[in-house]
Motif scaffolding. Sequence first.
Motif, PDB file in Angstrom:
ATOM      1  N   LEU A 148      -3.506  -7.168 -10.589  1.00  0.00           N
ATOM      2  CA  LEU A 148      -3.976  -6.114  -9.691  1.00  0.00           C
ATOM      3  C   LEU A 148      -5.242  -5.487 -10.261  1.00  0.00           C
ATOM      4  O   LEU A 148      -5.189  -4.496 -10.985  1.00  0.00           O
ATOM      5  CB  LEU A 148      -2.877  -5.064  -9.504  1.00  0.00           C
ATOM      6  N   ALA A 149      -6.356  -6.075  -9.924  1.00  0.00           N
ATOM      7  CA  ALA A 149      -7.626  -5.581 -10.445  1.00  0.00           C
ATOM      8  C   ALA A 149      -7.846  -4.139 -10.005  1.00  0.00           C
ATOM      9  O   ALA A 149      -7.683  -3.805  -8.835  1.00  0.00           O
ATOM     10  CB  ALA A 149      -8.768  -6.454  -9.946  1.00  0.00           C
ATOM     11  N   GLY A 150      -8.181  -3.276 -10.944  1.00  0.00           N
ATOM     12  CA  GLY A 150      -8.453  -1.895 -10.614  1.00  0.00           C
ATOM     13  C   GLY A 150      -7.238  -1.003 -10.543  1.00  0.00           C
ATOM     14  O   GLY A 150      -7.364   0.200 -10.343  1.00  0.00           O
ATOM     15  N   GLY A 151      -6.042  -1.578 -10.665  1.00  0.00           N
ATOM     16  CA  GLY A 151      -4.833  -0.769 -10.663  1.00  0.00           C
ATOM     17  C   GLY A 151      -4.440  -0.326  -9.275  1.00  0.00           C
ATOM     18  O   GLY A 151      -5.116  -0.637  -8.289  1.00  0.00           O
ATOM     19  N   PRO A 152      -3.329   0.398  -9.171  1.00  0.00           N
ATOM     20  CA  PRO A 152      -2.774   0.771  -7.871  1.00  0.00           C
ATOM     21  C   PRO A 152      -3.236   2.139  -7.394  1.00  0.00           C
ATOM     22  O   PRO A 152      -2.521   2.816  -6.683  1.00  0.00           O
ATOM     23  CB  PRO A 152      -1.275   0.795  -8.169  1.00  0.00           C
ATOM     24  N   GLY A 153      -4.425   2.557  -7.741  1.00  0.00           N
ATOM     25  CA  GLY A 153      -4.835   3.927  -7.464  1.00  0.00           C
ATOM     26  C   GLY A 153      -5.193   4.217  -6.032  1.00  0.00           C
ATOM     27  O   GLY A 153      -5.142   5.367  -5.603  1.00  0.00           O
ATOM     28  N   ALA A 154      -5.552   3.202  -5.279  1.00  0.00           N
ATOM     29  CA  ALA A 154      -5.962   3.431  -3.901  1.00  0.00           C
ATOM     30  C   ALA A 154      -5.629   2.196  -3.081  1.00  0.00           C
ATOM     31  O   ALA A 154      -5.425   1.111  -3.609  1.00  0.00           O
ATOM     32  CB  ALA A 154      -7.462   3.738  -3.809  1.00  0.00           C
ATOM     33  N   GLY A 155      -5.559   2.382  -1.778  1.00  0.00           N
ATOM     34  CA  GLY A 155      -5.281   1.277  -0.876  1.00  0.00           C
ATOM     35  C   GLY A 155      -4.427   1.755   0.278  1.00  0.00           C
ATOM     36  O   GLY A 155      -3.582   2.640   0.125  1.00  0.00           O
ATOM     37  N   ARG A 156      -4.664   1.149   1.434  1.00  0.00           N
ATOM     38  CA  ARG A 156      -3.926   1.553   2.625  1.00  0.00           C
ATOM     39  C   ARG A 156      -2.431   1.263   2.493  1.00  0.00           C
ATOM     40  O   ARG A 156      -2.042   0.183   2.031  1.00  0.00           O
ATOM     41  CB  ARG A 156      -4.473   0.797   3.841  1.00  0.00           C
ATOM     42  N   ILE A 157      -1.609   2.207   2.856  1.00  0.00           N
ATOM     43  CA  ILE A 157      -0.160   2.028   2.927  1.00  0.00           C
ATOM     44  C   ILE A 157       0.265   2.368   4.350  1.00  0.00           C
ATOM     45  O   ILE A 157      -0.070   3.433   4.864  1.00  0.00           O
ATOM     46  CB  ILE A 157       0.572   2.879   1.858  1.00  0.00           C
ATOM     47  N   TRP A 158       0.969   1.424   4.988  1.00  0.00           N
ATOM     48  CA  TRP A 158       1.211   1.590   6.413  1.00  0.00           C
ATOM     49  C   TRP A 158       2.537   0.958   6.808  1.00  0.00           C
ATOM     50  O   TRP A 158       3.082   0.105   6.089  1.00  0.00           O
ATOM     51  CB  TRP A 158       0.068   0.954   7.213  1.00  0.00           C
ATOM     52  N   LEU A 159       3.024   1.365   7.966  1.00  0.00           N
ATOM     53  CA  LEU A 159       4.249   0.798   8.539  1.00  0.00           C
ATOM     54  C   LEU A 159       4.162   0.905  10.055  1.00  0.00           C
ATOM     55  O   LEU A 159       3.688   1.918  10.588  1.00  0.00           O
ATOM     56  CB  LEU A 159       5.493   1.527   8.024  1.00  0.00           C
ATOM     57  N   ALA A 160       4.591  -0.163  10.725  1.00  0.00           N
ATOM     58  CA  ALA A 160       4.591  -0.188  12.183  1.00  0.00           C
ATOM     59  C   ALA A 160       5.970  -0.587  12.689  1.00  0.00           C
ATOM     60  O   ALA A 160       6.688  -1.349  12.038  1.00  0.00           O
ATOM     61  CB  ALA A 160       3.542  -1.167  12.709  1.00  0.00           C
ATOM     62  N   VAL A 161       6.336  -0.054  13.839  1.00  0.00           N
ATOM     63  CA  VAL A 161       7.586  -0.426  14.514  1.00  0.00           C
ATOM     64  C   VAL A 161       7.209  -1.050  15.849  1.00  0.00           C
ATOM     65  O   VAL A 161       6.512  -0.421  16.658  1.00  0.00           O
ATOM     66  CB  VAL A 161       8.502   0.789  14.717  1.00  0.00           C
ATOM     67  N   ASN A 162       7.635  -2.298  16.042  1.00  0.00           N
ATOM     68  CA  ASN A 162       7.317  -3.046  17.261  1.00  0.00           C
ATOM     69  C   ASN A 162       5.810  -3.017  17.535  1.00  0.00           C
ATOM     70  O   ASN A 162       5.367  -2.922  18.683  1.00  0.00           O
ATOM     71  CB  ASN A 162       8.103  -2.497  18.450  1.00  0.00           C
ATOM     72  N   GLY A 163       5.021  -3.099  16.470  1.00  0.00           N
ATOM     73  CA  GLY A 163       3.574  -3.179  16.593  1.00  0.00           C
ATOM     74  C   GLY A 163       2.854  -1.851  16.665  1.00  0.00           C
ATOM     75  O   GLY A 163       1.622  -1.817  16.574  1.00  0.00           O
ATOM     76  N   GLY A 164       3.587  -0.757  16.821  1.00  0.00           N
ATOM     77  CA  GLY A 164       2.957   0.562  16.889  1.00  0.00           C
ATOM     78  C   GLY A 164       2.924   1.210  15.511  1.00  0.00           C
ATOM     79  O   GLY A 164       3.975   1.432  14.898  1.00  0.00           O
ATOM     80  N   VAL A 165       1.719   1.479  15.008  1.00  0.00           N
ATOM     81  CA  VAL A 165       1.591   2.036  13.661  1.00  0.00           C
ATOM     82  C   VAL A 165       2.157   3.460  13.624  1.00  0.00           C
ATOM     83  O   VAL A 165       1.744   4.324  14.412  1.00  0.00           O
ATOM     84  CB  VAL A 165       0.121   2.018  13.197  1.00  0.00           C
ATOM     85  N   GLN A 166       3.103   3.687  12.726  1.00  0.00           N
ATOM     86  CA  GLN A 166       3.760   4.990  12.596  1.00  0.00           C
ATOM     87  C   GLN A 166       3.343   5.711  11.316  1.00  0.00           C
ATOM     88  O   GLN A 166       3.288   6.941  11.286  1.00  0.00           O
ATOM     89  CB  GLN A 166       5.289   4.797  12.583  1.00  0.00           C
ATOM     90  N   GLN A 167       3.130   4.964  10.259  1.00  0.00           N
ATOM     91  CA  GLN A 167       2.693   5.549   8.991  1.00  0.00           C
ATOM     92  C   GLN A 167       1.399   4.856   8.601  1.00  0.00           C
ATOM     93  O   GLN A 167       1.304   3.623   8.649  1.00  0.00           O
ATOM     94  CB  GLN A 167       3.735   5.330   7.892  1.00  0.00           C
ATOM     95  N   ASP A 168       0.407   5.631   8.217  1.00  0.00           N
ATOM     96  CA  ASP A 168      -0.899   5.070   7.884  1.00  0.00           C
ATOM     97  C   ASP A 168      -1.563   6.000   6.878  1.00  0.00           C
ATOM     98  O   ASP A 168      -2.196   6.983   7.247  1.00  0.00           O
ATOM     99  CB  ASP A 168      -1.740   4.932   9.146  1.00  0.00           C
TER     100      ASP A 168
END
Length: 234
Positions: A148-168
Amino acid sequence: MTYVFSPTAVPSLAVAGSADLFPVRRILCVGRNYADHAREMGSDPDREPPFFFSKPGDAILPASGTVPYPTQTSRLEYEVELVVAIGVGGSSIPATSALDHVWGYGVGVDLTRRDLQQQAKDTRRPWDVSKGFDASAPVTPLIPAASLAGGPGAGRIWLAVNGGVQQDGDLADMIWPVADIVAAASRSWRLAPGDLIFTGTPSGVGPVSPGDAVTGGVAGIGSFEFTIGAAPAA
Ligand code: MN
């Protein structure tokens, strides 16, 4: 000396791109680690140190295929989270060296029986039945920290239900970054290889129903796709 029966198999997670398995010991979870989610749950995120609850190690399952709908709830909710996999144990680990204890990372969903959690809060009872139930911790294959170059400090975290993004959200919005979380956990428990730490969820948590397709991920770490199984017989 021999066991009176064969020990239950050690729970394990896949390692991405490998036939190797990561043996899981136990699961610690941060209760609140994104300010927007803390607010949506009714608390002030500004001055709270991280707090932890746990799930048993055998609550994990692959974040693929079908994830069973649990018994005893009519409000099953998702919480997408970065998962830290500990490879080197220790206690009272300084934050400055905490990342040296991390074997790798994955993406997990902290499934929650929200109705039972609310009952527990209302009656000042433990959270175990709302958080630590069977199959409550779907996790993707892990990637080694070294990859993991650069470590886990940043990056999109998301979750969708039936294609609809709920967490972003973004890992950069974590109140306590990974090093601080590992350090904090190690002040309360002696960490050991195989421990997993769920690092909290951004805002947008909500319910899923039998048959729902749940997708999500963390940029650079992994993604998942699973279906919620049928409701258990009443
Ligand atoms: Mn959570």
